[in-house]
Design a protein around this motif. Structure first.
Motif, PDB file in Angstrom:
ATOM      1  N   ALA A 282       0.826  -1.200   0.000  1.00 33.94           N
ATOM      2  CA  ALA A 282       0.000   0.000   0.000  1.00 33.94           C
ATOM      3  C   ALA A 282       0.862   1.252   0.000  1.00 33.94           C
ATOM      4  O   ALA A 282       0.557   2.246  -0.663  1.00 33.94           O
ATOM      5  N   GLU A 345       0.752  -6.673  -3.744  1.00 34.60           N
ATOM      6  CA  GLU A 345      -0.574  -6.439  -3.167  1.00 34.60           C
ATOM      7  C   GLU A 345      -1.519  -7.588  -3.485  1.00 34.60           C
ATOM      8  O   GLU A 345      -2.253  -8.070  -2.617  1.00 34.60           O
ATOM      9  N   SER A 365     -11.552  -6.604  10.653  1.00 26.61           N
ATOM     10  CA  SER A 365     -10.305  -5.904  10.327  1.00 26.61           C
ATOM     11  C   SER A 365      -9.645  -6.504   9.092  1.00 26.61           C
ATOM     12  O   SER A 365      -9.119  -5.785   8.240  1.00 26.61           O
ATOM     13  N   GLU A 368     -11.597  -5.364   6.025  1.00 23.93           N
ATOM     14  CA  GLU A 368     -11.271  -3.982   5.679  1.00 23.93           C
ATOM     15  C   GLU A 368      -9.904  -3.890   5.016  1.00 23.93           C
ATOM     16  O   GLU A 368      -9.717  -3.142   4.045  1.00 23.93           O
ATOM     17  N   LEU A 369      -8.949  -4.656   5.526  1.00 16.87           N
ATOM     18  CA  LEU A 369      -7.610  -4.629   4.939  1.00 16.87           C
ATOM     19  C   LEU A 369      -7.632  -5.143   3.503  1.00 16.87           C
ATOM     20  O   LEU A 369      -7.032  -4.548   2.600  1.00 16.87           O
ATOM     21  N   GLU A 371     -10.189  -5.192   1.465  1.00 20.65           N
ATOM     22  CA  GLU A 371     -10.911  -4.230   0.630  1.00 20.65           C
ATOM     23  C   GLU A 371     -10.039  -3.025   0.317  1.00 20.65           C
ATOM     24  O   GLU A 371     -10.028  -2.517  -0.813  1.00 20.65           O
ATOM     25  N   LYS A 372      -9.274  -2.558   1.309  1.00 24.03           N
ATOM     26  CA  LYS A 372      -8.409  -1.399   1.098  1.00 24.03           C
ATOM     27  C   LYS A 372      -7.314  -1.711   0.079  1.00 24.03           C
ATOM     28  O   LYS A 372      -7.016  -0.913  -0.812  1.00 24.03           O
ATOM     29  N   VAL A 373      -6.711  -2.896   0.215  1.00 23.71           N
ATOM     30  CA  VAL A 373      -5.650  -3.271  -0.721  1.00 23.71           C
ATOM     31  C   VAL A 373      -6.194  -3.385  -2.135  1.00 23.71           C
ATOM     32  O   VAL A 373      -5.583  -2.915  -3.105  1.00 23.71           O
ATOM     33  N   SER A 375      -8.810  -1.861  -3.379  1.00 22.87           N
ATOM     34  CA  SER A 375      -9.126  -0.525  -3.896  1.00 22.87           C
ATOM     35  C   SER A 375      -7.859   0.219  -4.303  1.00 22.87           C
ATOM     36  O   SER A 375      -7.838   0.934  -5.310  1.00 22.87           O
ATOM     37  N   ASP A 376      -6.788   0.050  -3.526  1.00 19.85           N
ATOM     38  CA  ASP A 376      -5.515   0.682  -3.894  1.00 19.85           C
ATOM     39  C   ASP A 376      -5.003   0.144  -5.221  1.00 19.85           C
ATOM     40  O   ASP A 376      -4.447   0.889  -6.045  1.00 19.85           O
ATOM     41  N   GLU A 379      -7.099   1.694  -7.957  1.00 24.54           N
ATOM     42  CA  GLU A 379      -6.774   3.110  -8.096  1.00 24.54           C
ATOM     43  C   GLU A 379      -5.449   3.298  -8.826  1.00 24.54           C
ATOM     44  O   GLU A 379      -5.315   4.157  -9.703  1.00 24.54           O
TER      45      GLU A 379
END
Length: 406
Positions: A282, A345, A365, A368-369, A371-373, A375-376, A379
């Motif tokens: 990330a 990632e 948690s 969320e991790l 999902e965040k990875v 999305s990164d 992006e």
């Protein structure tokens, strides 16, 4: 040189010296064992030679000694060889004690029965040569003697000849061990050796022709046992297949553990190339996004002015050029680093999902991790696509600007 490196070299030197000392002690014990047996047998040297010469003297042949020192040296030479043969198990034991600490448990389980069997088979080969081969050989050979000659072999030549027979038959009886070792090490398979049986039989007769006297009986007496022992090795290799398989699996497991340990040591030493954590991935994507923000600003200026169809004002041109001067295009190394980060990632996300699936549940948690990875990743990919498109548009805009100036 640091103290750590110095201590490591000292440790290696100390270990090497300790191995040399242990090797010296083992060799000394072997020599002492052979010497002790020789001292016990030395008073009976003449009787030992008489027993040794029995296959020839029992046929009525009288031996002679044509060398000056042969009556003294030959019996004691034979006694020393016999002492070594008697002490051979202890010699192998000392060699095993030196080698065993460097072997794994599964290797010991495979080597110990083979080592013991090799000693027994060597003894069997020597006994076969003494009780079967020599008796038949010295019965047949005098038949070819011309009537004008007297058959009286020298005691020294007899010793050399018979010892050669003992060694040849002793090692030829190791054929099952050689067969099992070839199969266990993966050099070949039992099926492949079975298909090459005709070549093995021919090779056995060739060896018999080379190592035995020039008579058919001796050649057959060596070649046939070698062939039968080869077949015995193929048969016994089936019982060793399970141990061989277990040894291979254990070796693969240890290699995997060694690789994991090396990777862990590299990470502890600060080698970031092996770090595939989601946090590092990330961070790499965030750095890439920050590096492209200036280019996005400049592209926005050029795009807005170009879509409006109006000429650029001096202030807008100045701001655009300043933005592009601040922007440094990424090199191939940067792009490769970004691609590695994206792959890291993806790997981290897949690994996290797999671990959670194996555990039976995914915590909030972890979700969320992941999902965040993801999305990164999306992006970063979209920013790369936008940057590529803007670069193409800028090239076309520059070309049109040049046409206007002309």
């Amino acid at each position: 040189m640091s103290n750590t490196e110095t201590s490591a070299e000292d440790s290696k030197l100390t270990s090497f010296v300790s191995h040399l000392i242990e090797l010296r002690d083992r060799l000394l014990r072997m020599v002492i064992a052979v010497g002790a047996v020789f001292i016990i047998l030395a008073p009976f040297a003449k009787h030992v030679y008489d027993i040794f010469a029995a296959p020839l003297t029992n046929t009525g042949v009288q031996m002679i000694s044509i060398s000056v020192a042969a009556p003294f040296l030959v019996p004691y030479k034979l006694t020393l060889m016999l002492a070594f043969l008697i002490a051979l198990p202890y010699v192998f034991y000392q060699a095993w004690q030196f080698i065993a600490p460097g072997l794994y448990k599964h290797e010991k389980r495979l080597v110990v029965p083979l080592l013991g069997s090799s000693v027994i088979l060597f003894y069997l080969g020597v006994l076969f040569a003494y009780f079967v081969l020599l008796k038949m050989m010295f019965t047949v050979i005098p038949m070819f003697l011309p009537e004008s000659a007297v058959y009286s072999p020298d005691i020294g030549e007899y010793l050399d000849f018979v010892m050669m027979m003992f060694i040849a038959f002793g090692f030829s009886f190791e054929m099952p061990i050689a067969t099992i070792l070839l199969i266990s090490t993966g050099t070949t398979t039992a099926e492949s050796l079975a298909k090459k049986r005709p070549y093995v039989i021919v090779g056995a007769f060739v060896v018999g022709m080379i190592l035995t006297p020039p008579d058919v009986i001796s050649q057959i007496l060596l070649a046939v046992p070698m062939w039968l022992l080869f077949e015995l090795g193929l048969f016994l290799s089936k019982f060793f297949n399970q141990r061989i398989k277990e040894a291979g699996e254990a070796r693969e497991t240890m290699n995997k553990e060694a690789r994991e340990k090396a990777d862990l040591e590299a990470l502890e030493a600060g080698d970031d190339s092996l770090d595939r954590s989601p946090a590092k991935a990330a961070g790499a994507v965030a750095g890439t996004a920050a590096a492209t923000s200036i280019a996005d600003q400049a592209n926005a200026l050029w795009s807005d002015s170009d879509e409006s169809g109006e000429d650029y004002t001096d202030a807008e041109e100045q701001r655009a050029y300043e933005a592009f001067e601040e922007y440094n295009p990424r090199s191939e190394e940067d792009l490769d680093a970004e691609l590695d980060a994206i792959e890291a990632e993806e790997f981290a996300a897949e690994q996290a999902a797999l671990d959670a699936e194996l555990a039976g549940k995914v915590t909030d948690s972890e979700a969320e991790l992941i999902e965040k990875v993801e999305s990164d990743i999306e992006e970063a990919k979209s920013e790369d696509a936008a940057l590529s498109t803007d670069t193409d548009d800028q090239s076309e805009s520059d070309k049109s600007g040049d046409d206007k100036s002309l």
